[in-house]
Scaffold this motif. Structure first.
Motif, PDB file in Angstrom:
ATOM      1  N   GLN A   1       0.848  -1.144   0.016  1.00  0.00           N
ATOM      2  CA  GLN A   1       0.045   0.001   0.154  1.00  0.00           C
ATOM      3  C   GLN A   1       0.977   1.271  -0.063  1.00  0.00           C
ATOM      4  O   GLN A   1       1.820   1.195   0.567  1.00  0.00           O
ATOM      5  CB  GLN A   1      -1.054  -0.043   1.100  1.00  0.00           C
ATOM      6  N   THR A   2       0.178   2.351  -0.597  1.00  0.00           N
ATOM      7  CA  THR A   2       1.096   3.408  -0.541  1.00  0.00           C
ATOM      8  C   THR A   2       0.182   4.721   0.241  1.00  0.00           C
ATOM      9  O   THR A   2      -0.795   4.832   0.140  1.00  0.00           O
ATOM     10  CB  THR A   2       1.338   4.246  -2.104  1.00  0.00           C
ATOM     11  N   ILE A   3       1.165   5.425   0.955  1.00  0.00           N
ATOM     12  CA  ILE A   3       0.592   6.236   1.946  1.00  0.00           C
ATOM     13  C   ILE A   3       1.043   7.688   1.219  1.00  0.00           C
ATOM     14  O   ILE A   3       1.924   7.923   0.976  1.00  0.00           O
ATOM     15  CB  ILE A   3       1.041   6.094   3.622  1.00  0.00           C
ATOM     16  N   ARG A   4       0.038   8.822   1.235  1.00  0.00           N
ATOM     17  CA  ARG A   4       0.394   9.870   0.776  1.00  0.00           C
ATOM     18  C   ARG A   4       0.392  10.923   1.882  1.00  0.00           C
ATOM     19  O   ARG A   4      -0.498  11.122   2.555  1.00  0.00           O
ATOM     20  CB  ARG A   4      -0.961  10.292  -0.202  1.00  0.00           C
ATOM     21  N   LEU A   5       1.718  11.547   1.811  1.00  0.00           N
ATOM     22  CA  LEU A   5       1.776  12.679   3.118  1.00  0.00           C
ATOM     23  C   LEU A   5       1.771  13.895   2.170  1.00  0.00           C
ATOM     24  O   LEU A   5       2.777  14.354   1.637  1.00  0.00           O
ATOM     25  CB  LEU A   5       3.025  12.305   3.724  1.00  0.00           C
ATOM     26  N   ALA A   6       0.623  14.630   2.312  1.00  0.00           N
ATOM     27  CA  ALA A   6       0.234  15.671   1.577  1.00  0.00           C
ATOM     28  C   ALA A   6       1.298  16.668   1.865  1.00  0.00           C
ATOM     29  O   ALA A   6       1.574  17.299   3.180  1.00  0.00           O
ATOM     30  CB  ALA A   6      -1.134  16.267   1.864  1.00  0.00           C
ATOM     31  N   GLY A   7       1.881  17.546   0.953  1.00  0.00           N
ATOM     32  CA  GLY A   7       2.709  18.698   1.126  1.00  0.00           C
ATOM     33  C   GLY A   7       3.851  18.493   1.903  1.00  0.00           C
ATOM     34  O   GLY A   7       4.785  19.339   1.992  1.00  0.00           O
ATOM     35  N   ARG A   8       4.368  17.134   1.861  1.00  0.00           N
ATOM     36  CA  ARG A   8       5.773  16.699   2.028  1.00  0.00           C
ATOM     37  C   ARG A   8       6.742  16.451   1.008  1.00  0.00           C
ATOM     38  O   ARG A   8       7.946  16.034   1.347  1.00  0.00           O
ATOM     39  CB  ARG A   8       5.690  15.472   3.035  1.00  0.00           C
ATOM     40  N   GLY A   9       6.450  16.645  -0.148  1.00  0.00           N
ATOM     41  CA  GLY A   9       7.301  16.489  -1.266  1.00  0.00           C
ATOM     42  C   GLY A   9       8.115  17.664  -1.649  1.00  0.00           C
ATOM     43  O   GLY A   9       8.450  18.349  -0.598  1.00  0.00           O
ATOM     44  N   ALA A  10       8.651  17.858  -2.646  1.00  0.00           N
ATOM     45  CA  ALA A  10       9.523  18.771  -3.262  1.00  0.00           C
ATOM     46  C   ALA A  10       8.595  20.255  -2.870  1.00  0.00           C
ATOM     47  O   ALA A  10       7.556  20.377  -3.350  1.00  0.00           O
ATOM     48  CB  ALA A  10      10.008  18.642  -4.656  1.00  0.00           C
ATOM     49  N   PRO A  11       9.412  21.196  -2.908  1.00  0.00           N
ATOM     50  CA  PRO A  11       8.815  22.473  -2.567  1.00  0.00           C
ATOM     51  C   PRO A  11       8.503  23.005  -4.162  1.00  0.00           C
ATOM     52  O   PRO A  11       9.053  22.651  -4.833  1.00  0.00           O
ATOM     53  CB  PRO A  11       9.891  23.370  -2.034  1.00  0.00           C
ATOM     54  N   GLY A  12       7.344  23.904  -3.793  1.00  0.00           N
ATOM     55  CA  GLY A  12       6.774  24.369  -5.193  1.00  0.00           C
ATOM     56  C   GLY A  12       7.736  25.703  -5.752  1.00  0.00           C
ATOM     57  O   GLY A  12       8.847  26.107  -5.061  1.00  0.00           O
ATOM     58  N   GLU A  13       7.485  25.891  -6.823  1.00  0.00           N
ATOM     59  CA  GLU A  13       8.365  27.089  -7.468  1.00  0.00           C
ATOM     60  C   GLU A  13       7.469  28.352  -7.226  1.00  0.00           C
ATOM     61  O   GLU A  13       6.289  28.520  -7.309  1.00  0.00           O
ATOM     62  CB  GLU A  13       8.632  26.971  -9.217  1.00  0.00           C
ATOM     63  N   HIS A  14       8.174  29.363  -7.013  1.00  0.00           N
ATOM     64  CA  HIS A  14       7.588  30.739  -6.832  1.00  0.00           C
ATOM     65  C   HIS A  14       6.319  30.697  -6.053  1.00  0.00           C
ATOM     66  O   HIS A  14       5.343  31.390  -6.362  1.00  0.00           O
ATOM     67  CB  HIS A  14       7.216  31.173  -8.536  1.00  0.00           C
ATOM     68  N   GLY A  15       6.578  30.130  -5.007  1.00  0.00           N
ATOM     69  CA  GLY A  15       5.359  30.454  -4.052  1.00  0.00           C
ATOM     70  C   GLY A  15       4.247  29.261  -4.457  1.00  0.00           C
ATOM     71  O   GLY A  15       3.369  29.231  -3.540  1.00  0.00           O
ATOM     72  N   GLY A  16       4.397  28.360  -5.357  1.00  0.00           N
ATOM     73  CA  GLY A  16       3.547  27.250  -5.524  1.00  0.00           C
ATOM     74  C   GLY A  16       3.592  26.331  -4.281  1.00  0.00           C
ATOM     75  O   GLY A  16       4.417  26.090  -3.361  1.00  0.00           O
ATOM     76  N   PRO A  17       2.599  25.546  -4.170  1.00  0.00           N
ATOM     77  CA  PRO A  17       2.456  24.471  -2.731  1.00  0.00           C
ATOM     78  C   PRO A  17       3.580  23.536  -3.284  1.00  0.00           C
ATOM     79  O   PRO A  17       3.780  23.146  -4.264  1.00  0.00           O
ATOM     80  CB  PRO A  17       1.122  23.784  -2.884  1.00  0.00           C
ATOM     81  N   ALA A  18       3.963  22.856  -1.902  1.00  0.00           N
ATOM     82  CA  ALA A  18       4.946  21.850  -2.075  1.00  0.00           C
ATOM     83  C   ALA A  18       3.934  20.486  -2.673  1.00  0.00           C
ATOM     84  O   ALA A  18       2.796  20.347  -2.664  1.00  0.00           O
ATOM     85  CB  ALA A  18       5.394  21.382  -0.930  1.00  0.00           C
ATOM     86  N   GLY A  19       4.733  19.590  -3.323  1.00  0.00           N
ATOM     87  CA  GLY A  19       4.202  18.182  -3.803  1.00  0.00           C
ATOM     88  C   GLY A  19       3.811  17.380  -2.499  1.00  0.00           C
ATOM     89  O   GLY A  19       4.119  17.669  -1.491  1.00  0.00           O
ATOM     90  N   ASP A  20       3.393  16.215  -2.875  1.00  0.00           N
ATOM     91  CA  ASP A  20       3.284  15.281  -1.798  1.00  0.00           C
ATOM     92  C   ASP A  20       4.400  14.155  -1.743  1.00  0.00           C
ATOM     93  O   ASP A  20       5.092  13.915  -2.581  1.00  0.00           O
ATOM     94  CB  ASP A  20       1.787  14.319  -2.228  1.00  0.00           C
ATOM     95  N   LEU A  21       4.531  13.513  -0.573  1.00  0.00           N
ATOM     96  CA  LEU A  21       5.389  12.296  -0.572  1.00  0.00           C
ATOM     97  C   LEU A  21       4.716  10.989  -0.588  1.00  0.00           C
ATOM     98  O   LEU A  21       3.738  10.873   0.381  1.00  0.00           O
ATOM     99  CB  LEU A  21       6.241  12.468   0.720  1.00  0.00           C
ATOM    100  N   LEU A  22       5.028  10.288  -1.325  1.00  0.00           N
ATOM    101  CA  LEU A  22       4.375   8.805  -1.627  1.00  0.00           C
ATOM    102  C   LEU A  22       5.469   7.809  -0.912  1.00  0.00           C
ATOM    103  O   LEU A  22       6.300   7.421  -1.444  1.00  0.00           O
ATOM    104  CB  LEU A  22       4.017   8.685  -3.065  1.00  0.00           C
ATOM    105  N   VAL A  23       4.753   7.393   0.251  1.00  0.00           N
ATOM    106  CA  VAL A  23       5.628   6.275   0.728  1.00  0.00           C
ATOM    107  C   VAL A  23       4.848   4.923   0.622  1.00  0.00           C
ATOM    108  O   VAL A  23       3.829   4.537   1.062  1.00  0.00           O
ATOM    109  CB  VAL A  23       5.562   6.432   2.382  1.00  0.00           C
TER     110      VAL A  23
END
Ligand SMILES: [Zn+2]
Ligand SMILES: [Zn+2]
Length: 375
Positions: A242-264
């Motif tokens: 199974q994959t757990i999605r951690l919202a906002g824990r991925g790479a940071p966004g560009e120019h103030g965009g939101p961060a991506g998610d971390l999929l574990v």
């Protein structure tokens, strides 16, 4: 059709109506102004110019599709300060505003209309604010941790927000300055034959600002790749694969965009005794023939420690007995499968006892088999 000019014009002010005005209100305002400003009746020198403006405003706002497009363009314009604003401005994400579920089919389509470009991901870097990439990693959990849930620390090399400049890309103590090429508008005009098109400024990638003193730690990108320790809360009952999605824990966004998610992606180690069946935990319980026939109280292991379980008299092999609440917390049980064992070897005493038993007990019921074999 949307045009570049729409960016500069305030059609609502032209008609003197609020942005949430109904279609009726817009018609009423237009009729009143048209009467007042009609060049045949109004001798004022600017009447004709205003009459044209009011007519254009009405033709756009009266058309539902054009009005929706115009509203989006205005939203985009007002949001721009936030995209590259580096604090102060609100963090508006273009993909949120113009996501593919949007009324005109997404931001790409809008840009296609507005700037004569096709839609698609190729222009991503030119859009200004962009969501960071999703990152992927794997963890392996013990069987009990997967059933009960756990909090674990995960080490990975990954891009993250630069702690020196907090993602702005500007050296601490300095701030990004207005882009000289587009004068802060984020747009430049390009002439193609008889037409001119506005397009996102290549110097500032449409943000309107440029970093003049780049942060020494990230070189102005706002992100650094480093060894990170990430705390992952694993919910109870996670399954192998199974994959757990951690919202906002991925790479940071560009120019103030939101961060991506971390999929574990979670791997679960096998247990020597237990297995999983959805939210239930399963266990095979060897019992002797006398225990199954007479009934017994047997100590069985659970993930919470041993529990004494009653095996009723006359329990056949393969029967599943349920220990409530000993599976995934709040969801599952421990399913105990009774496995009646036949001894491979018998002591003389056991053999004697069994011969006595065989003489006293009824024979196995093979009446159905005898019918089928014709005997
Ligand atoms: Zn930095
Ligand atoms: Zn620029």
């Amino acid at each position: 059709m949307a045009s570049q000019e729409w960016l500069e014009k305030d059609f609502y002010a032209e008609l003197g109506v609020p942005q949430d005005a109904s279609k009726k209100d817009i018609e009423r305002a237009y009729r009143k102004l048209a009467r007042e400003l009609h060049p045949d009746h109004n001798p004022a020198p600017d009447a004709e110019e205003r009459f044209k403006g009011v007519s254009e405003a009405y033709s756009v706002l009266h058309d539902d599709k054009q009005r929706a497009e115009y509203d989006q363009i205005q939203l985009m314009k007002s949001g721009r300060g936030g995209f590259g604003g580096f604090g102060g401005g609100s963090n508006i994400n273009l993909d949120d505003l113009f996501g593919s579920g949007g009324p005109t089919g997404g931001f790409g389509d809008l840009f296609g209309d507005l700037f004569g470009r096709g839609s698609g991901g190729a222009h991503r870097r030119r859009r200004g604010a962009a969501r960071g990439n999703d990152l992927r990693t794997d963890i392996t959990l013990g069987f009990a941790d997967a059933v009960k849930g756990t909090t674990t620390e995960l080490r990975m090399r990954a891009p993250g927000e630069c702690q020196t400049c907090h993602g702005t890309g500007a050296e601490p103590g300095t701030s990004p300055s207005r882009c000289l090429r587009c004068n802060g508008s984020g747009l430049v005009t390009e002439n193609q034959g008889a037409f001119s098109f506005a397009q996102p400024c290549p110097d500032c990638e449409g943000t309107g600002t440029v970093v003049t003193d780049p942060c020494p730690d990230c070189g102005g990108t706002g992100a650094v790749t480093a060894e990170r320790v990430i705390t992952v809360r694993v919910p109870a009952g996670v399954a192998d694969g199974q994959t757990i999605r951690l919202a906002g824990r991925g790479a940071p966004g560009e120019h103030g965009g939101p961060a991506g998610d971390l999929l574990v992606r979670v791997g679960v180690r096998a247990h020597p005794l237990f297995a999983r069946d959805g939210d239930n935990v399963t266990l095979r319980l060897p019992v002797s023939f006398p225990e199954a026939a007479v009934g017994a109280r047997i100590k069985v292991p659970t993930l919470d420690g041993p529990v004494t379980m009653k095996v009723p008299a006359g329990t056949p092999t393969g029967r599943v007995l349920r220990l409530k609440g000993r599976g995934v917390p709040g969801k599952g049980d421990l399913l105990v499968t009774v496995d009646v064992e036949v001894p491979a070897e018998l002591s003389p005493e056991a053999l004697e006892a069994l011969e006595k038993y065989a003489a006293a007990a009824p024979p196995a019921d093979r009446s159905k088999l005898e019918q089928l074999t014709g005997q």
